[in-house]
Write a protein that holds these residues in place. Structure first.
Motif, PDB file in Angstrom:
ATOM      1  N   ILE A 199       1.230  -1.373  -0.095  1.00  0.00           N
ATOM      2  CA  ILE A 199      -0.246   0.306   0.356  1.00  0.00           C
ATOM      3  C   ILE A 199       1.230   1.264   0.235  1.00  0.00           C
ATOM      4  O   ILE A 199       1.747   1.507   1.374  1.00  0.00           O
ATOM      5  CB  ILE A 199      -0.973   0.154   1.138  1.00  0.00           C
ATOM      6  CG1 ILE A 199      -1.549  -1.669   0.901  1.00  0.00           C
ATOM      7  CG2 ILE A 199      -1.605   1.362   1.694  1.00  0.00           C
ATOM      8  CD1 ILE A 199      -2.233  -1.362   2.793  1.00  0.00           C
ATOM      9  N   VAL A 200       0.817   1.820  -1.205  1.00  0.00           N
ATOM     10  CA  VAL A 200       1.615   3.149  -1.666  1.00  0.00           C
ATOM     11  C   VAL A 200       1.033   4.552  -1.037  1.00  0.00           C
ATOM     12  O   VAL A 200       0.124   5.081  -1.037  1.00  0.00           O
ATOM     13  CB  VAL A 200       1.872   3.287  -3.100  1.00  0.00           C
ATOM     14  CG1 VAL A 200       3.033   4.594  -3.319  1.00  0.00           C
ATOM     15  CG2 VAL A 200       2.974   2.052  -3.248  1.00  0.00           C
ATOM     16  N   GLY A 201       1.082   5.092   0.472  1.00  0.00           N
ATOM     17  CA  GLY A 201       0.664   6.440   0.815  1.00  0.00           C
ATOM     18  C   GLY A 201       0.191   5.607   2.195  1.00  0.00           C
ATOM     19  O   GLY A 201      -1.084   5.861   2.576  1.00  0.00           O
ATOM     20  N   ALA A 245       0.846  -7.723  -5.489  1.00  0.00           N
ATOM     21  CA  ALA A 245      -0.473  -6.604  -5.359  1.00  0.00           C
ATOM     22  C   ALA A 245       0.321  -4.846  -5.178  1.00  0.00           C
ATOM     23  O   ALA A 245       1.424  -5.431  -3.995  1.00  0.00           O
ATOM     24  CB  ALA A 245      -1.527  -6.489  -5.591  1.00  0.00           C
ATOM     25  N   VAL A 246      -0.699  -3.963  -5.773  1.00  0.00           N
ATOM     26  CA  VAL A 246       0.329  -2.752  -5.781  1.00  0.00           C
ATOM     27  C   VAL A 246      -1.150  -2.217  -5.705  1.00  0.00           C
ATOM     28  O   VAL A 246      -1.939  -1.646  -6.161  1.00  0.00           O
ATOM     29  CB  VAL A 246       1.148  -2.258  -6.480  1.00  0.00           C
ATOM     30  CG1 VAL A 246       1.854  -1.180  -6.291  1.00  0.00           C
ATOM     31  CG2 VAL A 246       2.813  -3.004  -6.186  1.00  0.00           C
ATOM     32  N   ALA A 298       7.275  -2.257  -9.840  1.00  0.00           N
ATOM     33  CA  ALA A 298       6.147  -3.583 -10.140  1.00  0.00           C
ATOM     34  C   ALA A 298       6.124  -4.273 -11.112  1.00  0.00           C
ATOM     35  O   ALA A 298       6.037  -5.437 -11.310  1.00  0.00           O
ATOM     36  CB  ALA A 298       4.015  -2.572  -9.971  1.00  0.00           C
ATOM     37  N   LYS A 299       6.517  -3.338 -12.700  1.00  0.00           N
ATOM     38  CA  LYS A 299       6.519  -4.242 -14.253  1.00  0.00           C
ATOM     39  C   LYS A 299       7.869  -5.463 -13.899  1.00  0.00           C
ATOM     40  O   LYS A 299       8.060  -6.182 -14.191  1.00  0.00           O
ATOM     41  CB  LYS A 299       6.625  -3.287 -14.821  1.00  0.00           C
ATOM     42  CG  LYS A 299       6.738  -3.591 -16.522  1.00  0.00           C
ATOM     43  CD  LYS A 299       6.186  -2.834 -17.177  1.00  0.00           C
ATOM     44  CE  LYS A 299       6.253  -3.897 -18.808  1.00  0.00           C
ATOM     45  NZ  LYS A 299       5.999  -2.946 -20.005  1.00  0.00           N
ATOM     46  N   HIS A 335      -1.234  -6.972  -9.947  1.00  0.00           N
ATOM     47  CA  HIS A 335      -1.748  -6.357  -9.629  1.00  0.00           C
ATOM     48  C   HIS A 335      -1.776  -5.299  -9.358  1.00  0.00           C
ATOM     49  O   HIS A 335      -1.124  -4.823  -8.782  1.00  0.00           O
ATOM     50  CB  HIS A 335      -3.318  -7.367  -9.206  1.00  0.00           C
ATOM     51  CG  HIS A 335      -4.558  -6.519  -9.758  1.00  0.00           C
ATOM     52  ND1 HIS A 335      -5.861  -6.868  -9.235  1.00  0.00           N
ATOM     53  CD2 HIS A 335      -4.745  -5.402 -10.279  1.00  0.00           C
ATOM     54  CE1 HIS A 335      -7.317  -5.791  -9.436  1.00  0.00           C
ATOM     55  NE2 HIS A 335      -6.622  -5.306  -9.564  1.00  0.00           N
ATOM     56  N   PHE A 336      -2.486  -4.165 -10.149  1.00  0.00           N
ATOM     57  CA  PHE A 336      -2.196  -2.893 -10.037  1.00  0.00           C
ATOM     58  C   PHE A 336      -3.012  -2.364 -10.082  1.00  0.00           C
ATOM     59  O   PHE A 336      -4.401  -2.073 -10.638  1.00  0.00           O
ATOM     60  CB  PHE A 336      -0.337  -2.417 -10.490  1.00  0.00           C
ATOM     61  CG  PHE A 336      -0.708  -0.804  -9.532  1.00  0.00           C
ATOM     62  CD1 PHE A 336      -0.701  -0.175  -9.507  1.00  0.00           C
ATOM     63  CD2 PHE A 336       1.450  -0.584 -10.295  1.00  0.00           C
ATOM     64  CE1 PHE A 336      -0.385   1.342  -9.071  1.00  0.00           C
ATOM     65  CE2 PHE A 336       2.018   0.500  -9.462  1.00  0.00           C
ATOM     66  CZ  PHE A 336       0.899   1.732  -9.188  1.00  0.00           C
TER      67      PHE A 336
END
Length: 212
Positions: free
Chosen positions: A5-7, A67-68, A98-99, A105-106
């Motif tokens: 979880i970004v942020g 996942a991101v 991520a790639k 899954h993004f």
């Protein structure tokens, strides 16, 4: 799945960490800018806190993640430079990472209006649109979630959700419901490679998503 979880220290990010920890079989990993934020995120249920700054090198933060969920934002009080640095360029950096690391899954937290940026927050919506387009063209499996105005009201678990909501008026959506939508995107196959706008409504979130 391991979900970065970004942020995670933002209002929606904290709710998302807590939701995944208590209502799913997934494992939330919280990316934050400061070590000082670690204790609170661990209390909310983060498996691990990763300290990284979107304005710096983040090429390794997605390593090992399945996942991101990008829920970061520069904030409503910042100017265009900070918005571009975080919401646009920061998002692009995470997408590239991520790639490179094989994320499955993004999920991008965007905003209604990103498809046609205008008005007093045009710079913000433009940054979101550029990040959204970059994700769509990245080759990653994606979901882009575009909520209306976010509130701190109690979550209802019910939404209106569609690829495009034509009549928005002054409607909004609680942050807790947005966190629920973001988490549910991990579960529903119909959410993959989709853009969805979301406001408060009368359909259960999972049902609404399956009807996309």
């Amino acid at each position: 799945m391991k979900v970065l979880i970004v942020g995670a220290n933002g209002h929606t990010g904290r709710l998302l960490v807590e939701y995944l920890a208590n209502n799913s079989n997934h494992h939330p990993y919280a990316m934050v800018r400061s070590k000082d934020q670690e204790e609170e995120l661990m209390k909310l249920g983060a498996v691990e806190v990763i300290v990284a700054d979107l304005e710096e090198d983040v090429s390794e933060v997605t390593n090992g993640m399945d996942a991101v969920i990008f829920a970061a934002g520069s904030g409503s009080k910042t100017g265009p430079d900070k918005t571009i640095a975080v919401d646009q360029k920061g998002a692009v950096k995470i997408i590239d990472a991520a790639k490179s690391s094989g994320v499955q899954h993004f999920i991008m937290l965007s905003s209604i209006g990103a498809d046609d940026p205008q008005g007093p927050i045009e710079h913000y919506l433009t940054a979101k649109r550029i990040a959204d387009d970059y994700l769509k063209n990245s080759g990653l499996m994606y979901t882009i979630v575009r909520p209306g105005r976010l509130t701190h009201d109690k979550a209802t678990g019910k939404v209106e959700l569609a690829e495009k909501i034509e009549l928005m008026d002054e409607r909004s959506i609680p942050r807790g419901d947005v966190a629920n939508v973001l988490a549910t995107c991990l579960e529903i196959g119909n959410a993959k490679n989709k853009i969805m706008e979301v406001l408060s409504g009368d359909k259960e979130i999972e049902l609404a998503m399956k009807m996309l």
